[in-house]
Design a protein around this motif. Structure first.
Motif, PDB file in Angstrom:
ATOM      1  N   ALA A   1       0.841  -1.198   0.000  1.00 42.03           N
ATOM      2  CA  ALA A   1       0.000   0.000   0.000  1.00 42.03           C
ATOM      3  C   ALA A   1       0.875   1.247   0.000  1.00 42.03           C
ATOM      4  O   ALA A   1       1.948   1.268   0.606  1.00 42.03           O
ATOM      5  CB  ALA A   1      -0.898  -0.003   1.219  1.00 42.03           C
ATOM      6  N   PRO A   2       0.429   2.322  -0.661  1.00 43.85           N
ATOM      7  CA  PRO A   2       1.206   3.565  -0.677  1.00 43.85           C
ATOM      8  C   PRO A   2       1.174   4.264   0.674  1.00 43.85           C
ATOM      9  O   PRO A   2       0.296   4.029   1.504  1.00 43.85           O
ATOM     10  CB  PRO A   2       0.503   4.392  -1.751  1.00 43.85           C
ATOM     11  CG  PRO A   2      -0.888   3.863  -1.772  1.00 43.85           C
ATOM     12  CD  PRO A   2      -0.790   2.408  -1.470  1.00 43.85           C
TER      13      PRO A   2
ATOM     14  N   ALA B   1      -3.205   7.456   6.358  1.00 42.07           N
ATOM     15  CA  ALA B   1      -4.631   7.738   6.603  1.00 42.07           C
ATOM     16  C   ALA B   1      -5.200   6.755   7.615  1.00 42.07           C
ATOM     17  O   ALA B   1      -5.909   7.146   8.562  1.00 42.07           O
ATOM     18  CB  ALA B   1      -5.407   7.684   5.293  1.00 42.07           C
ATOM     19  N   LEU B   2      -4.909   5.472   7.458  1.00 43.54           N
ATOM     20  CA  LEU B   2      -5.452   4.468   8.374  1.00 43.54           C
ATOM     21  C   LEU B   2      -4.858   4.594   9.770  1.00 43.54           C
ATOM     22  O   LEU B   2      -5.453   4.126  10.752  1.00 43.54           O
ATOM     23  CB  LEU B   2      -5.208   3.070   7.825  1.00 43.54           C
ATOM     24  CG  LEU B   2      -5.966   2.695   6.552  1.00 43.54           C
ATOM     25  CD1 LEU B   2      -5.773   1.221   6.244  1.00 43.54           C
ATOM     26  CD2 LEU B   2      -7.454   3.014   6.659  1.00 43.54           C
ATOM     27  N   ALA B   3      -3.699   5.226   9.868  1.00 45.25           N
ATOM     28  CA  ALA B   3      -3.083   5.435  11.183  1.00 45.25           C
ATOM     29  C   ALA B   3      -3.849   6.456  12.010  1.00 45.25           C
ATOM     30  O   ALA B   3      -3.673   6.524  13.235  1.00 45.25           O
ATOM     31  CB  ALA B   3      -1.634   5.876  11.020  1.00 45.25           C
TER      32      ALA B   3
ATOM     33  N   PRO C   1     -21.518  -4.228  -8.679  1.00 43.98           N
ATOM     34  CA  PRO C   1     -21.270  -5.050  -9.853  1.00 43.98           C
ATOM     35  C   PRO C   1     -19.771  -5.279 -10.073  1.00 43.98           C
ATOM     36  O   PRO C   1     -18.951  -4.484  -9.627  1.00 43.98           O
ATOM     37  CB  PRO C   1     -21.869  -4.227 -10.988  1.00 43.98           C
ATOM     38  CG  PRO C   1     -21.766  -2.817 -10.515  1.00 43.98           C
ATOM     39  CD  PRO C   1     -22.000  -2.878  -9.045  1.00 43.98           C
ATOM     40  N   PRO C   2     -19.427  -6.355 -10.786  1.00 48.93           N
ATOM     41  CA  PRO C   2     -18.003  -6.668 -10.994  1.00 48.93           C
ATOM     42  C   PRO C   2     -17.288  -5.543 -11.734  1.00 48.93           C
ATOM     43  O   PRO C   2     -17.842  -4.927 -12.650  1.00 48.93           O
ATOM     44  CB  PRO C   2     -18.053  -7.944 -11.844  1.00 48.93           C
ATOM     45  CG  PRO C   2     -19.406  -8.523 -11.605  1.00 48.93           C
ATOM     46  CD  PRO C   2     -20.309  -7.352 -11.398  1.00 48.93           C
ATOM     47  N   GLN C   3     -16.074  -5.288 -11.334  1.00 45.05           N
ATOM     48  CA  GLN C   3     -15.247  -4.293 -12.008  1.00 45.05           C
ATOM     49  C   GLN C   3     -13.795  -4.522 -11.629  1.00 45.05           C
ATOM     50  O   GLN C   3     -13.503  -5.118 -10.586  1.00 45.05           O
ATOM     51  CB  GLN C   3     -15.660  -2.869 -11.592  1.00 45.05           C
ATOM     52  CG  GLN C   3     -15.333  -2.547 -10.129  1.00 45.05           C
ATOM     53  CD  GLN C   3     -15.334  -1.064  -9.841  1.00 45.05           C
ATOM     54  OE1 GLN C   3     -16.391  -0.459  -9.781  1.00 45.05           O
ATOM     55  NE2 GLN C   3     -14.147  -0.480  -9.666  1.00 45.05           N
ATOM     56  N   PRO C   4     -12.855  -4.055 -12.437  1.00 45.48           N
ATOM     57  CA  PRO C   4     -11.443  -4.140 -12.039  1.00 45.48           C
ATOM     58  C   PRO C   4     -11.118  -3.093 -10.986  1.00 45.48           C
ATOM     59  O   PRO C   4     -11.765  -2.046 -10.905  1.00 45.48           O
ATOM     60  CB  PRO C   4     -10.708  -3.854 -13.351  1.00 45.48           C
ATOM     61  CG  PRO C   4     -11.653  -3.004 -14.136  1.00 45.48           C
ATOM     62  CD  PRO C   4     -13.034  -3.493 -13.787  1.00 45.48           C
ATOM     63  N   CYS C   5     -10.146  -3.405 -10.151  1.00 49.43           N
ATOM     64  CA  CYS C   5      -9.620  -2.432  -9.190  1.00 49.43           C
ATOM     65  C   CYS C   5      -8.184  -2.825  -8.875  1.00 49.43           C
ATOM     66  O   CYS C   5      -7.929  -3.858  -8.244  1.00 49.43           O
ATOM     67  CB  CYS C   5     -10.455  -2.397  -7.909  1.00 49.43           C
ATOM     68  SG  CYS C   5      -9.870  -1.150  -6.725  1.00 49.43           S
ATOM     69  N   ASP C   6      -7.252  -2.004  -9.347  1.00 53.37           N
ATOM     70  CA  ASP C   6      -5.832  -2.301  -9.153  1.00 53.37           C
ATOM     71  C   ASP C   6      -5.360  -2.063  -7.724  1.00 53.37           C
ATOM     72  O   ASP C   6      -4.290  -2.520  -7.347  1.00 53.37           O
ATOM     73  CB  ASP C   6      -4.982  -1.455 -10.106  1.00 53.37           C
ATOM     74  CG  ASP C   6      -5.193  -1.835 -11.564  1.00 53.37           C
ATOM     75  OD1 ASP C   6      -5.568  -2.997 -11.822  1.00 53.37           O
ATOM     76  OD2 ASP C   6      -4.996  -0.970 -12.440  1.00 53.37           O
ATOM     77  N   ASN C   7      -6.167  -1.349  -6.942  1.00 51.80           N
ATOM     78  CA  ASN C   7      -5.761  -1.002  -5.580  1.00 51.80           C
ATOM     79  C   ASN C   7      -6.162  -2.125  -4.629  1.00 51.80           C
ATOM     80  O   ASN C   7      -7.089  -1.994  -3.818  1.00 51.80           O
ATOM     81  CB  ASN C   7      -6.401   0.315  -5.159  1.00 51.80           C
ATOM     82  CG  ASN C   7      -6.031   1.450  -6.087  1.00 51.80           C
ATOM     83  OD1 ASN C   7      -4.928   1.487  -6.624  1.00 51.80           O
ATOM     84  ND2 ASN C   7      -6.948   2.380  -6.294  1.00 51.80           N
ATOM     85  N   ARG C   8      -5.428  -3.224  -4.703  1.00 51.41           N
ATOM     86  CA  ARG C   8      -5.807  -4.401  -3.924  1.00 51.41           C
ATOM     87  C   ARG C   8      -5.783  -4.120  -2.431  1.00 51.41           C
ATOM     88  O   ARG C   8      -6.547  -4.695  -1.658  1.00 51.41           O
ATOM     89  CB  ARG C   8      -4.866  -5.562  -4.277  1.00 51.41           C
ATOM     90  CG  ARG C   8      -5.257  -6.899  -3.647  1.00 51.41           C
ATOM     91  CD  ARG C   8      -6.612  -7.366  -4.145  1.00 51.41           C
ATOM     92  NE  ARG C   8      -7.210  -8.355  -3.250  1.00 51.41           N
ATOM     93  CZ  ARG C   8      -8.467  -8.782  -3.346  1.00 51.41           C
ATOM     94  NH1 ARG C   8      -9.254  -8.325  -4.281  1.00 51.41           N
ATOM     95  NH2 ARG C   8      -8.932  -9.677  -2.506  1.00 51.41           N
ATOM     96  N   TRP C   9      -4.888  -3.242  -1.983  1.00 52.60           N
ATOM     97  CA  TRP C   9      -4.797  -2.930  -0.559  1.00 52.60           C
ATOM     98  C   TRP C   9      -6.094  -2.301  -0.053  1.00 52.60           C
ATOM     99  O   TRP C   9      -6.480  -2.515   1.094  1.00 52.60           O
ATOM    100  CB  TRP C   9      -3.590  -2.035  -0.275  1.00 52.60           C
ATOM    101  CG  TRP C   9      -3.640  -0.699  -0.963  1.00 52.60           C
ATOM    102  CD1 TRP C   9      -4.221   0.435  -0.503  1.00 52.60           C
ATOM    103  CD2 TRP C   9      -3.115  -0.377  -2.266  1.00 52.60           C
ATOM    104  NE1 TRP C   9      -4.081   1.450  -1.415  1.00 52.60           N
ATOM    105  CE2 TRP C   9      -3.415   0.988  -2.495  1.00 52.60           C
ATOM    106  CE3 TRP C   9      -2.422  -1.100  -3.229  1.00 52.60           C
ATOM    107  CZ2 TRP C   9      -3.040   1.633  -3.674  1.00 52.60           C
ATOM    108  CZ3 TRP C   9      -2.046  -0.456  -4.395  1.00 52.60           C
ATOM    109  CH2 TRP C   9      -2.349   0.886  -4.611  1.00 52.60           C
ATOM    110  N   ILE C  10      -6.777  -1.529  -0.906  1.00 52.78           N
ATOM    111  CA  ILE C  10      -8.056  -0.936  -0.506  1.00 52.78           C
ATOM    112  C   ILE C  10      -9.129  -2.012  -0.437  1.00 52.78           C
ATOM    113  O   ILE C  10      -9.911  -2.075   0.524  1.00 52.78           O
ATOM    114  CB  ILE C  10      -8.473   0.181  -1.481  1.00 52.78           C
ATOM    115  CG1 ILE C  10      -7.477   1.340  -1.438  1.00 52.78           C
ATOM    116  CG2 ILE C  10      -9.871   0.677  -1.138  1.00 52.78           C
ATOM    117  CD1 ILE C  10      -7.834   2.485  -2.371  1.00 52.78           C
TER     118      ILE C  10
END
Length: 297
Positions: free
Chosen positions: A3-4, A10-12, A176-185
């Protein structure tokens, strides 16, 4: 996939957790930021929860007092026998009041997907208590159909139980199904979507939230909004294509911005979070320094 830094930072920023009872049901919410800043309420989509916003809210909290709620039947809030959108709208304004978002003036409400439809209802019924409403990829079509959540409700009718939390997270899919490259999210929202039961782990939402029980068409509610409205839609969204955005623009008497987020799908707060932040900040900054051209009813 690492994750960036902006996401980790932010999560901190751990939010304060609170609860208010609305029509006999406990409603949980999270809070970030200085209570003396303008209020901003964030409303999640169907089968989601407040922590879909937990990596975005700290960014917005630099300038706003930010609250994200779990609608009834979602997250850590209680459940009801029925879930009319009008009652969800009441939960939104009740949480805003309980959290003190009106301290410096009426708050703005931002809602994604089902949360955007709830925000439209709130802007119609309680617009005098709101500074504005930002509708994020929420379909109001001609004629008014079942919502995205209603049409895809069969995907959620019988939530599965998994032996481990890790297995459940691995099985999590966007609907609905969709791509999302931000796997950490995606993994973050999946992790917080689960609750422990005797047999293992299952999803927190109540499947009954997808039963359509609000008789008034969404098109009527959108036409009757009584505060400023802005629409954000994903360029690649299969729920709010350009013609749907144009129809919503017409319902708003062509007096509201319709902003397209480039290369974004329906879950644009997940796949294009920084573009969403930039667009939202621009809208809010403009609203703080300008007046509506033609007030809504």
């Amino acid at each position: 996939q690492e994750a960036p830094k902006w996401f980790v930072d932010a999560l901190a920023q751990v939010p304060e957790e609170s609860e208010v009872e609305v029509e006999g049901c406990p409603i949980r919410y999270l809070r970030w930021g200085n209570r003396e800043r303008p209020g901003l309420l964030l409303v999640h989509g169907g089968a989601a929860h407040a922590r879909w916003w937990s990596f975005l809210a700290p960014q917005l909290a630099r300038d706003y007092h930010v609250v994200a709620l779990d609608l009834s039947g979602h997250g850590d809030s209680g459940r009801r026998a029925l879930y009319p959108r009008e009652l969800w709208a009441l939960e939104c304004v009740s949480v805003a009041e309980h959290a003190g978002l009106h301290r410096t003036g009426p708050p703005v409400i931002v809602g994604h997907s089902l949360g955007g439809l709830v925000t439209i209802v709130a802007a119609s019924l309680y617009g005098d208590r709101m500074a504005g409403a930002v509708i994020v990829d929420s379909p109001v079509q001609r004629p008014d159909p079942e919502s995205q959540e209603g049409r895809h409700g069969n995907s959620f009718r019988n939530p599965k139980v998994y032996a481990t939390r890790e297995e459940a997270v691995a099985r999590f899919r966007l609907v609905p199904p969709q791509p999302c490259d931000n796997r950490w999210i995606v993994e973050h929202v999946a992790f917080h979507s689960l609750r422990k039961v005797e047999q293992g782990w299952t999803w927190k939402f109540d499947p009954a939230v997808f039963e359509r029980v609000s008789p008034k068409p969404m098109s009527d509610y959108l036409a009757d909004t009584r505060c400023r409205v802005a629409i954000l839609r994903g360029e690649l969204s299969n729920l709010v294509p350009p013609e749907t955005g144009e129809y919503m623009y017409e319902l708003l008497r062509r007096n509201a911005p319709v902003v397209e987020i480039p290369q974004a799908h329906h879950h644009l707060i997940l796949d294009q979070p920084l573009a969403f932040l930039a667009a939202t900040r621009a809208l809010l900054a403009d609203w703080e320094h300008s007046l509506p051209r033609t007030p809504h009813r």
